[in-house]
Design a protein around this motif. Structure first.
Motif, PDB file in Angstrom:
ATOM      1  N   TRP A 133       0.833  -1.201   0.000  1.00  0.00           N
ATOM      2  CA  TRP A 133       0.000   0.000   0.000  1.00  0.00           C
ATOM      3  C   TRP A 133       0.867   1.251   0.000  1.00  0.00           C
ATOM      4  O   TRP A 133       0.600   2.211  -0.722  1.00  0.00           O
ATOM      5  N   LEU A 134       1.930   1.256   0.815  1.00  0.00           N
ATOM      6  CA  LEU A 134       2.854   2.379   0.825  1.00  0.00           C
ATOM      7  C   LEU A 134       3.457   2.616  -0.555  1.00  0.00           C
ATOM      8  O   LEU A 134       3.538   3.751  -1.025  1.00  0.00           O
ATOM      9  N   ALA A 135       3.891   1.538  -1.204  1.00  0.00           N
ATOM     10  CA  ALA A 135       4.467   1.666  -2.543  1.00  0.00           C
ATOM     11  C   ALA A 135       3.460   2.266  -3.513  1.00  0.00           C
ATOM     12  O   ALA A 135       3.814   3.098  -4.365  1.00  0.00           O
ATOM     13  N   ASP A 136       2.201   1.896  -3.383  1.00  0.00           N
ATOM     14  CA  ASP A 136       1.161   2.420  -4.270  1.00  0.00           C
ATOM     15  C   ASP A 136       0.950   3.919  -4.070  1.00  0.00           C
ATOM     16  O   ASP A 136       0.840   4.672  -5.045  1.00  0.00           O
ATOM     17  N   VAL A 137       0.899   4.382  -2.818  1.00  0.00           N
ATOM     18  CA  VAL A 137       0.655   5.809  -2.578  1.00  0.00           C
ATOM     19  C   VAL A 137       1.882   6.631  -2.974  1.00  0.00           C
ATOM     20  O   VAL A 137       1.748   7.776  -3.432  1.00  0.00           O
ATOM     21  N   ILE A 138       3.064   6.051  -2.820  1.00  0.00           N
ATOM     22  CA  ILE A 138       4.284   6.751  -3.237  1.00  0.00           C
ATOM     23  C   ILE A 138       4.330   6.853  -4.760  1.00  0.00           C
ATOM     24  O   ILE A 138       4.657   7.903  -5.322  1.00  0.00           O
ATOM     25  N   ALA A 139       3.989   5.755  -5.435  1.00  0.00           N
ATOM     26  CA  ALA A 139       3.967   5.769  -6.904  1.00  0.00           C
ATOM     27  C   ALA A 139       2.921   6.742  -7.427  1.00  0.00           C
ATOM     28  O   ALA A 139       3.146   7.446  -8.424  1.00  0.00           O
ATOM     29  N   ALA A 140       1.777   6.811  -6.748  1.00  0.00           N
ATOM     30  CA  ALA A 140       0.712   7.724  -7.177  1.00  0.00           C
ATOM     31  C   ALA A 140       1.146   9.173  -7.076  1.00  0.00           C
ATOM     32  O   ALA A 140       0.619  10.041  -7.778  1.00  0.00           O
ATOM     33  N   ASP A 141       2.129   9.448  -6.225  1.00  0.00           N
ATOM     34  CA  ASP A 141       2.655  10.805  -6.078  1.00  0.00           C
ATOM     35  C   ASP A 141       3.723  11.121  -7.121  1.00  0.00           C
ATOM     36  O   ASP A 141       4.261  12.231  -7.136  1.00  0.00           O
ATOM     37  N   GLY A 142       4.030  10.138  -7.955  1.00  0.00           N
ATOM     38  CA  GLY A 142       4.965  10.366  -9.051  1.00  0.00           C
ATOM     39  C   GLY A 142       6.430  10.176  -8.708  1.00  0.00           C
ATOM     40  O   GLY A 142       7.297  10.558  -9.499  1.00  0.00           O
ATOM     41  N   LEU A 143       6.723   9.597  -7.549  1.00  0.00           N
ATOM     42  CA  LEU A 143       8.121   9.426  -7.158  1.00  0.00           C
ATOM     43  C   LEU A 143       8.705   8.152  -7.749  1.00  0.00           C
ATOM     44  O   LEU A 143       7.997   7.162  -7.962  1.00  0.00           O
ATOM     45  N   GLU A 144      10.009   8.187  -8.003  1.00  0.00           N
ATOM     46  CA  GLU A 144      10.697   7.015  -8.527  1.00  0.00           C
ATOM     47  C   GLU A 144      11.009   6.041  -7.388  1.00  0.00           C
ATOM     48  O   GLU A 144      11.055   6.430  -6.220  1.00  0.00           O
ATOM     49  N   GLN A 145      11.230   4.804  -7.767  1.00  0.00           N
ATOM     50  CA  GLN A 145      11.583   3.722  -6.838  1.00  0.00           C
ATOM     51  C   GLN A 145      10.616   3.625  -5.646  1.00  0.00           C
ATOM     52  O   GLN A 145      11.042   3.588  -4.475  1.00  0.00           O
ATOM     53  N   PRO A 146       9.323   3.577  -5.917  1.00  0.00           N
ATOM     54  CA  PRO A 146       8.364   3.505  -4.810  1.00  0.00           C
ATOM     55  C   PRO A 146       8.502   2.244  -3.965  1.00  0.00           C
ATOM     56  O   PRO A 146       8.262   2.284  -2.747  1.00  0.00           O
ATOM     57  N   VAL A 147       8.895   1.145  -4.574  1.00  0.00           N
ATOM     58  CA  VAL A 147       9.045  -0.110  -3.818  1.00  0.00           C
ATOM     59  C   VAL A 147      10.189   0.012  -2.816  1.00  0.00           C
ATOM     60  O   VAL A 147      10.069  -0.406  -1.661  1.00  0.00           O
ATOM     61  N   LEU A 148      11.303   0.599  -3.257  1.00  0.00           N
ATOM     62  CA  LEU A 148      12.441   0.796  -2.360  1.00  0.00           C
ATOM     63  C   LEU A 148      12.084   1.761  -1.237  1.00  0.00           C
ATOM     64  O   LEU A 148      12.393   1.510  -0.060  1.00  0.00           O
ATOM     65  N   ALA A 179      12.092  10.819   9.969  1.00  0.00           N
ATOM     66  CA  ALA A 179      13.027  10.220   9.018  1.00  0.00           C
ATOM     67  C   ALA A 179      12.308   9.787   7.741  1.00  0.00           C
ATOM     68  O   ALA A 179      12.829   9.962   6.630  1.00  0.00           O
ATOM     69  N   ALA A 180      11.114   9.233   7.894  1.00  0.00           N
ATOM     70  CA  ALA A 180      10.319   8.843   6.729  1.00  0.00           C
ATOM     71  C   ALA A 180       9.959  10.066   5.886  1.00  0.00           C
ATOM     72  O   ALA A 180      10.018  10.030   4.643  1.00  0.00           O
ATOM     73  N   ARG A 181       9.600  11.142   6.548  1.00  0.00           N
ATOM     74  CA  ARG A 181       9.267  12.378   5.830  1.00  0.00           C
ATOM     75  C   ARG A 181      10.489  12.905   5.088  1.00  0.00           C
ATOM     76  O   ARG A 181      10.366  13.406   3.961  1.00  0.00           O
ATOM     77  N   SER A 182      11.664  12.789   5.679  1.00  0.00           N
ATOM     78  CA  SER A 182      12.889  13.233   5.017  1.00  0.00           C
ATOM     79  C   SER A 182      13.182  12.389   3.779  1.00  0.00           C
ATOM     80  O   SER A 182      13.639  12.913   2.753  1.00  0.00           O
ATOM     81  N   LEU A 183      12.935  11.095   3.870  1.00  0.00           N
ATOM     82  CA  LEU A 183      13.121  10.230   2.701  1.00  0.00           C
ATOM     83  C   LEU A 183      12.231  10.679   1.549  1.00  0.00           C
ATOM     84  O   LEU A 183      12.679  10.752   0.391  1.00  0.00           O
ATOM     85  N   ILE A 184      10.987  10.976   1.867  1.00  0.00           N
ATOM     86  CA  ILE A 184      10.049  11.412   0.830  1.00  0.00           C
ATOM     87  C   ILE A 184      10.456  12.774   0.272  1.00  0.00           C
ATOM     88  O   ILE A 184      10.407  13.008  -0.946  1.00  0.00           O
ATOM     89  N   ALA A 185      10.882  13.691   1.145  1.00  0.00           N
ATOM     90  CA  ALA A 185      11.305  15.025   0.695  1.00  0.00           C
ATOM     91  C   ALA A 185      12.506  14.924  -0.237  1.00  0.00           C
ATOM     92  O   ALA A 185      12.572  15.622  -1.261  1.00  0.00           O
ATOM     93  N   HIS A 186      13.455  14.058   0.108  1.00  0.00           N
ATOM     94  CA  HIS A 186      14.635  13.879  -0.736  1.00  0.00           C
ATOM     95  C   HIS A 186      14.237  13.307  -2.098  1.00  0.00           C
ATOM     96  O   HIS A 186      14.717  13.779  -3.138  1.00  0.00           O
ATOM     97  N   ALA A 187      13.366  12.311  -2.085  1.00  0.00           N
ATOM     98  CA  ALA A 187      12.923  11.717  -3.348  1.00  0.00           C
ATOM     99  C   ALA A 187      12.149  12.732  -4.186  1.00  0.00           C
ATOM    100  O   ALA A 187      12.279  12.763  -5.415  1.00  0.00           O
ATOM    101  N   SER A 188      11.356  13.576  -3.535  1.00  0.00           N
ATOM    102  CA  SER A 188      10.578  14.590  -4.250  1.00  0.00           C
ATOM    103  C   SER A 188      11.485  15.644  -4.868  1.00  0.00           C
ATOM    104  O   SER A 188      11.277  16.070  -6.012  1.00  0.00           O
ATOM    105  N   SER A 189      12.508  16.078  -4.125  1.00  0.00           N
ATOM    106  CA  SER A 189      13.423  17.086  -4.657  1.00  0.00           C
ATOM    107  C   SER A 189      14.226  16.531  -5.814  1.00  0.00           C
ATOM    108  O   SER A 189      14.491  17.229  -6.795  1.00  0.00           O
ATOM    109  N   ARG A 190      14.598  15.266  -5.732  1.00  0.00           N
ATOM    110  CA  ARG A 190      15.323  14.632  -6.831  1.00  0.00           C
ATOM    111  C   ARG A 190      14.453  14.536  -8.066  1.00  0.00           C
ATOM    112  O   ARG A 190      14.901  14.795  -9.184  1.00  0.00           O
ATOM    113  N   ALA A 191      13.171  14.193  -7.851  1.00  0.00           N
ATOM    114  CA  ALA A 191      12.243  14.112  -8.980  1.00  0.00           C
ATOM    115  C   ALA A 191      12.031  15.488  -9.602  1.00  0.00           C
ATOM    116  O   ALA A 191      11.944  15.626 -10.823  1.00  0.00           O
ATOM    117  N   GLY A 192      11.953  16.523  -8.758  1.00  0.00           N
ATOM    118  CA  GLY A 192      11.787  17.879  -9.266  1.00  0.00           C
ATOM    119  C   GLY A 192      12.980  18.335 -10.064  1.00  0.00           C
ATOM    120  O   GLY A 192      12.844  18.997 -11.106  1.00  0.00           O
TER     121      GLY A 192
END
Length: 208
Positions: A133-148, A179-192
């Motif tokens: 479920w986490l991978a699905d919501v991360i992928a829906a947000d357009g981030l790469e490597q949602p499974v990781l 820490a989880a929020r930081s992971l998402i922020a880093h992935a979002s900035s990389r995607a941007g």
């Protein structure tokens, strides 16, 4: 029809006792007493204590997953904020005197020498369902490597379950959520950054 409430009563009693005291410490007789039935009646519904333990975890499965989804859906902010909200709600639960950690992890620890136990199959399925479920919501947000990313957040979640229980300190939940929020922020900035590179013209190319 009477079989349905009796079985449910047994599972509710098992859930209460197993979660509070652990599966090894609680006998079938204790569950039967808690449910207000005879031991014979319990064995009519469950062939063994192992089956009852599996039913205990199955009883916790969907309500727990539904709570995670609800906390996520009701939270404000971006993806990282909404994932953090799950940890924050867990911190509130961990601050209660009756909190005993994650029932799935505690059961897996007690059954570590029995990898084929039916309860461990339920536990693995539960953890994998949340991770998927986490991978699905991360992928829906357009981030790469949602499974990781989902796996990394899952490790944070189960890690803080264990450490918060060890220290009886709910703030570990919030630290893991940050820490989880930081992971998402880093992935979002990389995607941007990747998107900007695609959109902006190449200055070197313009000079050619």
């Amino acid at each position: 029809m009477n079989d349905i409430p009796t079985r449910e009563r047994i599972v509710v009693a098992a859930n209460r006792l197993f979660y509070r005291e652990g599966i090894r410490a609680v006998s079938v007789d204790a569950v039967a007493d808690e449910a207000g039935i005879t031991k014979k009646s319990l064995y009519y519904h469950f062939k063994s204590k192992d089956d009852l333990i599996a039913a205990y975890l199955s009883h916790r499965d969907q309500p727990n997953l539904a709570a995670y989804r609800k906390w996520f859906a009701q939270a404000d902010g971006d993806l990282g904020d909404r994932i953090y909200a799950i940890f924050d709600h867990l911190a509130k639960a961990a601050a209660r005197a009756d909190w005993k950690g994650c029932g799935f992890l505690r059961t897996s620890a007690e059954l570590a020498n029995l990898p084929g136990h039916p309860a461990l199959q339920v536990g693995r399925a539960h953890k994998k369902a949340f991770e998927s479920w986490l991978a699905d919501v991360i992928a829906a947000d357009g981030l790469e490597q949602p499974v990781l990313l989902a796996r990394q957040i899952m490790l944070l979640l189960d890690g803080c379950f264990s450490v918060a229980m060890l220290h009886r300190d709910a703030s570990y939940m919030q630290s893991a959520g940050a820490a989880a929020r930081s992971l998402i922020a880093h992935a979002s900035s990389r995607a941007g950054a990747d998107l900007r590179r695609e959109v902006l013209p190449d200055p070197a190319g313009e000079r050619d």
